[in-house]
Scaffold this motif. Structure first.
Motif, short mmCIF file in Angstrom:
data_model
loop_
_atom_site.label_atom_id
_atom_site.label_comp_id
_atom_site.label_asym_id
_atom_site.label_seq_id
_atom_site.Cartn_x
_atom_site.Cartn_y
_atom_site.Cartn_z
N TYR A 93 -39.66 -30.90 41.97
CA TYR A 93 -40.20 -30.37 43.22
C TYR A 93 -39.49 -31.02 44.41
N PRO A 94 -39.55 -30.39 45.61
CA PRO A 94 -38.81 -30.91 46.77
C PRO A 94 -39.07 -32.38 47.09
N HIS A 95 -40.33 -32.84 46.89
CA HIS A 95 -40.65 -34.23 47.27
C HIS A 95 -39.94 -35.25 46.36
N GLU A 96 -39.39 -34.77 45.25
CA GLU A 96 -38.71 -35.68 44.33
C GLU A 96 -37.22 -35.86 44.67
N PHE A 97 -36.79 -35.27 45.79
CA PHE A 97 -35.39 -35.34 46.19
C PHE A 97 -35.24 -36.09 47.51
N SER A 98 -34.06 -36.65 47.74
CA SER A 98 -33.76 -37.27 49.03
C SER A 98 -33.47 -36.17 50.06
N GLY A 99 -33.38 -36.55 51.34
CA GLY A 99 -33.11 -35.58 52.40
C GLY A 99 -31.81 -34.83 52.18
N GLY A 100 -30.76 -35.56 51.80
CA GLY A 100 -29.47 -34.91 51.56
C GLY A 100 -29.51 -33.96 50.38
N GLN A 101 -30.22 -34.35 49.32
CA GLN A 101 -30.34 -33.47 48.15
C GLN A 101 -31.14 -32.22 48.49
N ARG A 102 -32.20 -32.38 49.29
CA ARG A 102 -33.00 -31.20 49.70
C ARG A 102 -32.13 -30.23 50.52
N GLN A 103 -31.25 -30.78 51.36
CA GLN A 103 -30.38 -29.91 52.15
C GLN A 103 -29.41 -29.16 51.24
N ARG A 104 -28.97 -29.80 50.15
CA ARG A 104 -28.11 -29.13 49.18
C ARG A 104 -28.86 -27.98 48.49
N VAL A 105 -30.15 -28.20 48.20
CA VAL A 105 -30.98 -27.13 47.62
C VAL A 105 -31.06 -25.96 48.59
N SER A 108 -38.75 -26.19 55.06
CA SER A 108 -38.32 -24.83 54.73
C SER A 108 -38.35 -24.55 53.22
N LEU A 109 -38.68 -25.59 52.42
CA LEU A 109 -38.86 -25.39 50.98
C LEU A 109 -40.35 -25.45 50.66
N ASN A 110 -40.78 -24.58 49.77
CA ASN A 110 -42.19 -24.54 49.38
C ASN A 110 -42.49 -25.75 48.49
N PRO A 111 -43.40 -26.65 48.93
CA PRO A 111 -43.66 -27.86 48.13
C PRO A 111 -44.29 -27.58 46.78
N ARG A 112 -44.84 -26.37 46.59
CA ARG A 112 -45.48 -26.03 45.31
C ARG A 112 -44.52 -25.34 44.34
N MET A 113 -43.28 -25.11 44.80
CA MET A 113 -42.31 -24.37 44.00
C MET A 113 -41.19 -25.31 43.57
N THR A 114 -40.81 -25.27 42.31
CA THR A 114 -39.67 -26.09 41.86
C THR A 114 -38.41 -25.62 42.58
N VAL A 115 -37.42 -26.48 42.64
CA VAL A 115 -36.21 -26.10 43.35
C VAL A 115 -35.48 -24.97 42.62
N GLY A 116 -35.58 -24.94 41.30
CA GLY A 116 -34.97 -23.85 40.55
C GLY A 116 -35.58 -22.51 40.93
N ALA A 117 -36.92 -22.49 41.04
CA ALA A 117 -37.61 -21.26 41.43
C ALA A 117 -37.27 -20.88 42.87
N ALA A 118 -37.13 -21.89 43.76
CA ALA A 118 -36.81 -21.63 45.17
C ALA A 118 -35.44 -20.99 45.32
N VAL A 119 -34.47 -21.44 44.51
CA VAL A 119 -33.11 -20.88 44.59
C VAL A 119 -33.06 -19.49 43.94
N ALA A 120 -33.84 -19.29 42.89
CA ALA A 120 -33.83 -18.01 42.19
C ALA A 120 -34.61 -16.93 42.93
N GLU A 121 -35.60 -17.32 43.72
CA GLU A 121 -36.51 -16.36 44.36
C GLU A 121 -35.79 -15.26 45.16
N PRO A 122 -34.79 -15.59 46.04
CA PRO A 122 -34.15 -14.51 46.80
C PRO A 122 -33.52 -13.45 45.90
N MET A 123 -32.93 -13.86 44.79
CA MET A 123 -32.29 -12.89 43.89
C MET A 123 -33.33 -11.97 43.24
N ILE A 124 -34.49 -12.54 42.92
CA ILE A 124 -35.56 -11.74 42.30
C ILE A 124 -36.17 -10.79 43.32
#
Length: 612
Positions: free
Chosen positions: A455-467, A408-424
């Motif tokens: 990027y998402p692949h640099e995080f563990s499963g639990g960290q990705r769920q936190r994102v 559910s996270l875009n692998p080409r998008m940094t996690v910062g951009a993924a969290v900011a995207e809905p607000m933009i």
């Protein structure tokens, strides 16, 4: 006079000083260090630990299934008296086919989708046992019946996609048993299964082991499963074997801090007796084993007011088309006349087996799937009558957290951009302000703002769920639909994420629709529980009433199937009826009968048992 056989059991697998390394960037990285253990005939040894502990690498090393160009296995592995590390690959294939077999976590990726299940099992018998086609078919049918697949003869020529998850796992067990191996390696064989199917699979493995005298090496992170199935337990932590012993001894007198922490983090069914509100999980430091006691969450429910979400007689169906012209011949009645209210600050859990309609209910509420009928009122929106712009606006009030954050996270998008995207996208902030708010949200869910450019692949499963949770919070939603959001997580990470959700609920008064099949977690985090079967709610009520006094037979079956982390249950047989969930497919024109509910206590409604 009774003669007792005192002959020691034969050692089927002996592992001595196993060390496994992988080549990473031209250097060898050791991931399993100096592991030693034995498994005797008729014995079950469990290897437990969280993701990254090295337990699956240990099992793959025993099977020699690691790529020899990128891995190095040292030490000694003896199966039936043979040192398998000294065998050529051709001889090792014979060992895999005859002496040892393996069941993997996800049967759909292990079964070939283009061949029938009968052909895939028969192939093992033809290749390794030299049987003819007719003999192989007869033996395959015997195996399918042995693993309790109903109507085995009629299902011989069906394909994997035509089976449920539990039935596909039974096919994998039948395939593993085809050559009557002396050692069965089961790598997380029940993790992805519903609790009732998991119970059936555990019963099946116990019974087949008793009949065949197999040795079983069971890889898992579920301590409830370990307690029920294992004679001895090996605890692994970051590639090391930190504790080994009889299962009861490990559970009751675990010496290593990690063992104690692992057990402390396990949710136990029944631990909420006498507790009025949801209870946080104990906060556990897995490295040191230090434990902070659980505390209850203050009441955040604003009941008696207008519900933030009101669902009335929701109906969602999927058309089935057949024939050359693709005419509609029937429909999957996924959700049928579902009704409930959800108040601000409340958690309502939807529970049931796969295929019961709980995820479809959540997606219908968010209009990710178009319902056929009923009404949904969300924070003042009449959800089903909104146009596309209205749906976009409505989704500021309702957000979803999915089971697999990686997909559910875009692998080409940094996690910062993924969290900011809905607000933009919703024009709540410009890029600079959205990025600043994203950093605050990541900090709020326990991640460092410095991680924003990863990027998402640099995080563990639990960290990705936190994102994913941080992204869901970005629009300040009134309702969050958490669809199996902790099912795939390790026990300690699951506890951390559940605590995070409870903390966020307390702070922001968020209403949660918590979709899950993990009954022990549901008992811990819920205010109310709704039990779904075949698209309908069969029982709904306060959490304490549902767990202390379940009335519907299906609810009783779900609760009875939950594995309990108590070694005294070793050898327990649930003797659950082996059947698949009934089909929700109905012919054209089918009309659902009107359902009658009885209120057995305040707010506790039960459908008559003879109506399901």
């Amino acid at each position: 006079m009774t003669i007792v056989d005192t002959t020691p059991a034969e050692t089927v697998l002996s592992v001595s000083h196993l060390t496994t390394s992988f080549r990473v960037d031209g250097e060898w990285k050791t991931v399993v260090r100096d592991i030693s253990f034995e498994v005797k005939a008729g014995e079950t040894v469990a290897v437990v630990g969280e993701s990254g502990s090295g337990k699956s690498v240990t099992s793959l090393s025993v099977m020699r299934l690691l790529d020899p160009r990128a891995s190095r296995i040292e030490g000694q592995i003896i199966i039936n008296g043979q040192d398998i590390l000294a065998l050529p690959e051709k001889e090792m294939r014979r060992v895999r086919g005859n002496d040892v077999a393996m069941i993997f976590q996800e049967p759909m990726t292990s079964l070939n989708p283009v061949f029938t299940i009968g052909r895939q099992i028969s192939e093992v018998l033809i290749r390794h046992k030299g049987l003819g086609k007719a003999q192989a078919r007869a033996e395959t049918l015997r195996l399918l019946e042995k693993v309790r697949i109903p109507n085995a003869a009629s299902r011989f020529d069906e394909y994997p996609h035509q089976f449920s998850g539990g039935m596909r796992q039974r096919v994998m067990i039948a395939m593993a048993l085809a050559s009557r191996p002396k050692l069965l390696i089961a790598d997380e064989p029940t993790t992805a299964l519903d609790v009732t199917i998991q119970g059936q699979i555990l019963d099946l493995i116990k019974q087949l082991q008793q009949e065949e005298g197999m040795a079983v090496l069971f890889i898992t992170h579920d301590m409830g499963v370990v307690a029920e199935i294992a004679d001895r337990t090996i605890v692994m932590f970051r590639g090391d074997q930190v504790e080994t012993g009889a299962t009861a001894e490990v559970f009751h007198h675990g010496k290593h801090p990690y063992t104690r922490a692992l057990l402390a983090a396990v949710p136990r069914l029944g631990s909420m007796a006498g507790q009025a509100w949801p209870l946080r999980f104990p906060r556990v430091d897995m490295a040191s084993g230090t434990l902070t006691a659980a505390d209850s969450v203050p009441d955040t429910v604003e009941g008696g007011k207008t519900p933030v979400l009101s669902v009335k007689n929701l109906v969602t169906r999927f058309a089935i088309r057949s024939g050359l012209l693709g005419r509609t011949s029937g429909a999957v009645h996924a959700v049928e006349n579902v009704s409930f209210d959800l108040f601000q600050g409340e958690t309502l859990s939807l529970v049931g087996e796969s295929g019961c309609g709980k995820s479809t209910t959540g997606r219908s509420i968010a209009r990710l799937i178009e319902p056929l009928g009923g009404s949904i009122t969300l924070d003042g929106f009449d959800v089903l009558n909104l146009d596309s712009m209205g749906v976009r606006s409505m989704r500021r009030s309702v957000q979803m957290i999915f089971q697999d954050p990686f997909s559910s996270l875009n692998p080409r998008m940094t996690v910062g951009a993924a969290v900011a995207e809905p607000m933009i996208k919703h024009r709540l902030a410009n890029h600079k302000a959205a990025r600043q708010k994203a950093a605050e949200l990541l900090d709020r869910v326990g991640l460092s703002p410095e991680m924003m450019d990863r990027y998402p692949h640099e995080f563990s499963g639990g960290q990705r769920q936190r994102v994913a949770i941080a992204r869901a919070l970005a629009l300040n939603p009134k309702v969050i639909i958490a669809d199996e959001s902790v099912s795939a997580l390790d026990v300690s990470i699951k506890a951390q994420v559940c605590n995070l959700l409870l903390d966020l609920q307390q702070q922001y008064k968020i209403a949660f629709l918590f979709i899950s099949h993990d009954m022990a977690v549901v008992e811990r985090v819920s205010h109310r529980v709704a039990v779904m079967c075949l698209g309908e709610i069969v029982e709904i009520g306060p959490r304490a009433a549902i767990f202390a006094n379940p009335q519907h037979p299906y609810t009783q079956k779900l609760i009875a199937a939950v594995p309990v982390p108590d070694p005294a249950r070793r050898g327990l047989r649930r003797n659950a009826v082996i059947d698949e969930l009934k089909s929700p497919v109905r012919p054209l024109g089918y009309a659902h009968p009107e359902r009658v509910y009885t209120e057995v206590s305040p707010g506790h409604l039960v459908m008559a048992a003879d109506q399901t």
